[in-house]
Design a protein around this motif. Structure first.
Motif, PDB file in Angstrom:
ATOM      1  N   SER A 127       0.814  -1.218   0.000  1.00 47.54           N
ATOM      2  CA  SER A 127       0.000   0.000   0.000  1.00 47.54           C
ATOM      3  C   SER A 127       0.849   1.270   0.000  1.00 47.54           C
ATOM      4  CB  SER A 127      -0.935   0.000   1.210  1.00 47.54           C
ATOM      5  OG  SER A 127      -0.212   0.199   2.424  1.00 47.54           O
ATOM      6  N   PHE A 128       2.128   1.157   0.377  1.00 49.22           N
ATOM      7  CA  PHE A 128       3.022   2.310   0.362  1.00 49.22           C
ATOM      8  C   PHE A 128       3.615   2.572  -1.026  1.00 49.22           C
ATOM      9  CE2 PHE A 128       2.987   1.919   4.952  1.00 49.22           C
ATOM     10  CZ  PHE A 128       3.193   3.229   5.385  1.00 49.22           C
ATOM     11  N   GLY A 129       3.439   1.624  -1.927  1.00 49.60           N
ATOM     12  CA  GLY A 129       4.004   1.797  -3.264  1.00 49.60           C
ATOM     13  C   GLY A 129       5.520   1.873  -3.216  1.00 49.60           C
ATOM     14  N   ASP A 130       6.086   2.842  -3.971  1.00 47.69           N
ATOM     15  CA  ASP A 130       7.545   2.964  -4.024  1.00 47.69           C
ATOM     16  C   ASP A 130       8.120   3.819  -2.904  1.00 47.69           C
ATOM     17  OD1 ASP A 130       6.624   5.420  -4.792  1.00 47.69           O
ATOM     18  OD2 ASP A 130       7.815   5.548  -6.641  1.00 47.69           O
ATOM     19  N   GLU A 131       7.287   4.130  -1.891  1.00 51.52           N
ATOM     20  CA  GLU A 131       7.755   4.941  -0.765  1.00 51.52           C
ATOM     21  C   GLU A 131       8.272   4.085   0.386  1.00 51.52           C
ATOM     22  OE1 GLU A 131       8.086   8.009  -1.153  1.00 51.52           O
ATOM     23  OE2 GLU A 131       6.840   8.331  -2.927  1.00 51.52           O
ATOM     24  N   ALA A 132       8.290   2.762   0.217  1.00 50.57           N
ATOM     25  CA  ALA A 132       8.723   1.881   1.303  1.00 50.57           C
ATOM     26  C   ALA A 132       9.454   0.676   0.742  1.00 50.57           C
ATOM     27  CB  ALA A 132       7.525   1.438   2.129  1.00 50.57           C
ATOM     28  N   GLU A 133      10.281   0.066   1.591  1.00 49.67           N
ATOM     29  CA  GLU A 133      11.078  -1.088   1.167  1.00 49.67           C
ATOM     30  C   GLU A 133      11.306  -2.025   2.351  1.00 49.67           C
ATOM     31  OE1 GLU A 133      15.603  -2.076  -0.510  1.00 49.67           O
ATOM     32  OE2 GLU A 133      14.993  -0.016  -0.056  1.00 49.67           O
ATOM     33  N   ILE A 134      11.220  -3.332   2.089  1.00 51.04           N
ATOM     34  CA  ILE A 134      11.632  -4.324   3.083  1.00 51.04           C
ATOM     35  C   ILE A 134      13.137  -4.512   2.938  1.00 51.04           C
ATOM     36  CG2 ILE A 134      11.434  -6.710   3.865  1.00 51.04           C
ATOM     37  CD1 ILE A 134       8.579  -6.735   2.833  1.00 51.04           C
ATOM     38  N   VAL A 135      13.882  -4.175   3.956  1.00 53.25           N
ATOM     39  CA  VAL A 135      15.345  -4.294   3.914  1.00 53.25           C
ATOM     40  C   VAL A 135      15.774  -5.708   4.270  1.00 53.25           C
ATOM     41  CG1 VAL A 135      17.514  -3.408   4.858  1.00 53.25           C
ATOM     42  CG2 VAL A 135      15.582  -1.842   4.473  1.00 53.25           C
ATOM     43  N   ALA A 136      15.150  -6.281   5.276  1.00 52.95           N
ATOM     44  CA  ALA A 136      15.485  -7.641   5.718  1.00 52.95           C
ATOM     45  C   ALA A 136      14.274  -8.216   6.439  1.00 52.95           C
ATOM     46  CB  ALA A 136      16.695  -7.605   6.657  1.00 52.95           C
ATOM     47  N   PRO A 137      14.137  -9.559   6.420  1.00 54.85           N
ATOM     48  CA  PRO A 137      15.043 -10.582   5.881  1.00 54.85           C
ATOM     49  C   PRO A 137      14.828 -10.774   4.378  1.00 54.85           C
ATOM     50  CG  PRO A 137      13.179 -11.621   6.920  1.00 54.85           C
ATOM     51  CD  PRO A 137      13.004 -10.148   7.158  1.00 54.85           C
ATOM     52  N   ILE A 138      15.741 -11.465   3.747  1.00 53.60           N
ATOM     53  CA  ILE A 138      15.721 -11.634   2.307  1.00 53.60           C
ATOM     54  C   ILE A 138      14.495 -12.418   1.856  1.00 53.60           C
ATOM     55  CG2 ILE A 138      17.180 -13.687   2.432  1.00 53.60           C
ATOM     56  CD1 ILE A 138      17.092 -11.005  -0.381  1.00 53.60           C
ATOM     57  N   GLU A 139      14.078 -13.418   2.655  1.00 53.85           N
ATOM     58  CA  GLU A 139      12.929 -14.236   2.248  1.00 53.85           C
ATOM     59  C   GLU A 139      11.633 -13.423   2.221  1.00 53.85           C
ATOM     60  OE1 GLU A 139      13.822 -15.438   6.608  1.00 53.85           O
ATOM     61  OE2 GLU A 139      14.949 -14.934   4.774  1.00 53.85           O
ATOM     62  N   LEU A 140      11.532 -12.415   3.086  1.00 55.71           N
ATOM     63  CA  LEU A 140      10.344 -11.568   3.083  1.00 55.71           C
ATOM     64  C   LEU A 140      10.367 -10.609   1.885  1.00 55.71           C
ATOM     65  CD1 LEU A 140       7.866 -11.422   4.866  1.00 55.71           C
ATOM     66  CD2 LEU A 140       8.890  -9.512   6.085  1.00 55.71           C
ATOM     67  N   ARG A 141      11.583 -10.147   1.518  1.00 58.00           N
ATOM     68  CA  ARG A 141      11.734  -9.341   0.295  1.00 58.00           C
ATOM     69  C   ARG A 141      11.287 -10.157  -0.924  1.00 58.00           C
ATOM     70  NH1 ARG A 141      15.126  -4.827  -0.100  1.00 58.00           N
ATOM     71  NH2 ARG A 141      15.706  -5.496  -2.221  1.00 58.00           N
TER      72      ARG A 141
END
Length: 306
Positions: free
Chosen positions: A275-289
């Motif tokens: 829902s955040f679009g390109d304003e957010a990122e999962i940094v870790a863990p890799i499997e969640l990315r």
């Protein structure tokens, strides 16, 4: 109109030591003779009004009938009034409002409210469900409803309601589930087709647990997750992850570190991040990315097909 005036006179007497008949007549724009009849009616209703003679005489209510001001401090009174106001707006509870009016009799007239609370009085359908459930709890009435569980399955439930609980910005029903033969906690927002049954239950239920199922597993083994939000998404990120570890970066972005406790929480987080679009990122863990990437690719494929 007369009943409203009588009630108003009672609370005016509760809030003042002595009020003259002429003062009451002027306030309610009636004659002193009408006030005398009103006082007689109030006494007949069982409220102990006392008449005081002399230049400063008038009417008052005996002190033993009033709530003792020494029992509660001004902060206690104001806080109780605020909470009861919020609860009465949700449950449409005249008993709560009556308690508010009694508390107001020991509140200083010049005391300004220092706290405001709204627990969702604007949610009409949601509050109607809460009122039905509270009525069912009071009457020991069996309740049926459809429920969306953690696996996103729609299931029918028949329960004996025990208590309502407000926690984590949501309402829950603690009840004995006849379908499962055990105690369960249900989130009100996931209920549909709520119906009170004519059947009453006689079973004596144990008290609601001190900790809900959510609280019992929140301290077990967790998966640590690191998120990053751009400076354009700070306000919403701060609202959603208020209880997580948060730190601001030199470029104005926000890093959030939290712990997830089960697969359902992971799915919730993936939806939030999308829902955040390109304003957010999962940094870790890799499997969640990777899980988020798969969801995005699946979504993109669906729109390509359209």
């Amino acid at each position: 109109m007369k009943l409203e005036r009588l009630i108003s006179i009672v609370y005016m007497l509760l809030n003042n030591e002595v009020v003259s008949a002429s003062e009451l007549a002027e306030k309610y724009e009636v004659s002193p003779r009408t006030i005398y009849r009103d006082i007689d009616a109030i006494c007949a209703a069982g409220i102990p009004v006392v008449s005081y003679q002399g230049a400063n005489g008038g009417y008052g209510i005996i002190e033993s009938y009033k709530m003792d001001r020494s029992l509660l401090g001004s902060f206690d009174v104001a806080s109780l009034i605020t909470v009861l106001h919020s609860m009465s707006s949700i449950f449409d509870d005249e008993r709560a409002m009556e308690t508010v009016r009694r508390l107001q009799t020991i509140q200083k007239n010049d005391q300004l409210p220092h706290l405001s609370m709204d627990m969702g009085s604007h949610r009409v359908t949601y509050n109607e469900s809460l009122r039905k459930l509270r009525d069912a709890i009071t009457a020991k009435q069996v309740v049926r409803f459809d429920y969306i569980n953690g696996k996103n399955e729609r299931v029918a439930r028949s329960v004996e309601p025990v208590s309502l609980r407000y926690q984590h910005d949501a309402w829950y029903l603690f009840s004995y589930c006849r379908t499962r033969g055990d105690y369960r906690e249900f989130k009100i927002s996931r209920m549909t087709d709520l119906l009170l049954q004519p059947e009453r239950y006689e079973r004596r239920h144990e008290a609601s647990p001190q900790r809900s199922a959510f609280e019992q597993y929140r301290w077990n083994d967790h998966k640590e997750v690191v998120l990053q939000f751009s400076s354009e998404a700070l306000a919403r990120a701060m609202d959603l992850f208020y209880e997580s570890d948060r730190s601001f970066n030199p470029d104005g972005s926000l890093t959030v570190t939290l712990k997830l406790d089960n697969a359902a929480s992971e799915q919730w987080l993936l939806g939030v991040m999308m829902s955040f679009g390109d304003e957010a990122e999962i940094v870790a863990p890799i499997e969640l990315r990777q899980a988020l990437r798969r969801k995005l690719e699946k979504m993109l494929q669906r729109y390509r097909e359209a």
